[in-house]
Motif scaffolding. Structure first.
Motif, PDB file in Angstrom:
ATOM      1  N   ASP A 283      17.942 -25.344  53.262  1.00 56.00           N
ATOM      2  CA  ASP A 283      16.473 -25.187  53.209  1.00 56.00           C
ATOM      3  C   ASP A 283      15.975 -24.504  54.473  1.00 56.00           C
ATOM      4  O   ASP A 283      15.111 -23.635  54.432  1.00 56.00           O
TER       5      ASP A 283
ATOM      6  N   GLY B 243      14.227 -20.968  54.452  1.00 56.86           N
ATOM      7  CA  GLY B 243      12.822 -21.002  54.863  1.00 56.86           C
ATOM      8  C   GLY B 243      12.551 -20.108  56.065  1.00 56.86           C
ATOM      9  O   GLY B 243      11.526 -19.430  56.139  1.00 56.86           O
TER      10      GLY B 243
ATOM     11  N   LYS C 190       5.493 -18.175  54.234  1.00 51.01           N
ATOM     12  CA  LYS C 190       5.328 -19.626  54.337  1.00 51.01           C
ATOM     13  C   LYS C 190       4.037 -20.158  53.706  1.00 51.01           C
ATOM     14  O   LYS C 190       4.023 -21.241  53.117  1.00 51.01           O
TER      15      LYS C 190
ATOM     16  N   LYS D  46       7.613 -22.608  48.141  1.00 49.41           N
ATOM     17  CA  LYS D  46       8.481 -23.748  47.865  1.00 49.41           C
ATOM     18  C   LYS D  46       9.496 -23.412  46.760  1.00 49.41           C
ATOM     19  O   LYS D  46      10.682 -23.719  46.875  1.00 49.41           O
ATOM     20  N   ASP D  47       9.005 -22.764  45.708  1.00 48.17           N
ATOM     21  CA  ASP D  47       9.904 -22.358  44.620  1.00 48.17           C
ATOM     22  C   ASP D  47      10.925 -21.333  45.094  1.00 48.17           C
ATOM     23  O   ASP D  47      12.086 -21.360  44.678  1.00 48.17           O
TER      24      ASP D  47
END
Ligand code: CMP
Length: 140
Positions: free
Chosen positions: A43, A47, A54, A60-61
């Motif tokens: 993650d 990310g 962001k 998130k997906d």
């Protein structure tokens, strides 16, 4: 000018066993693979790679998808490599991608869109450094 760009073959394309067909398109277009590795992103790593997105609703997906299975990260080198790779990929949304492009042929949705490619010289420099040390890049 000779450029380098970062390419990621995303989890959907890896799951379809399309790694070879996608890399063949790069090579047939005159791009050389000068670095490559397969990784299952955390993650944190995914990310950080997509940090510019962001605040976007799809962040998130996007991270969830990019960590859903292994990816193949490569540095492609060649004349005009950044634009050439983007032409080969086609539009971000596969439904809008021109016939014969990687996304038209291998992708289904905007999230599972088969490949990522750097969008500018600045992005390419950051993205290559995010995944590869200088000693992992092998110009020929
Ligand atoms: P990529 O080139 O890897 O960069 C960010 C990714 O976010 C993009 O490909 C898409 O897979 C994904 N994404 C999901 N929704 C959108 C959207 N509305 N606009 C742009 N990118 C999106």
């Amino acid at each position: 000018a000779t450029e380098r760009t970062l390419s990621i073959i995303k989890p959907d394309a890896v799951a379809k066993n399309a790694i070879g067909e996608i890399i063949a398109r790069f090579e047939k277009a005159g791009l050389q693979v000068v670095a490559a590795k397969m990784v299952h992103l955390s993650d944190e790593k995914a990310g950080g790679f997509y940090a510019e997105h962001k605040e976007r609703p799809f962040f998130k997906d996007l991270v969830g998808f990019m960590t859903s299975g292994p990816v193949v990260v490569q540095v492609l080198e060649g004349e005009g490599a950044i634009a050439k790779n983007r032409d080969l990929m086609g539009a971000t949304n596969p439904k809008e991608a021109a016939p014969g492009t990687i996304r038209a042929d291998f992708a289904e949705t905007i999230d599972a869109n088969a490949v990522h490619g750097s969008d500018s010289a600045e992005s390419a420099e950051r993205e290559i450094g995010y995944f590869f040390g200088n000693d992992e890049i092998c110009p020929r």
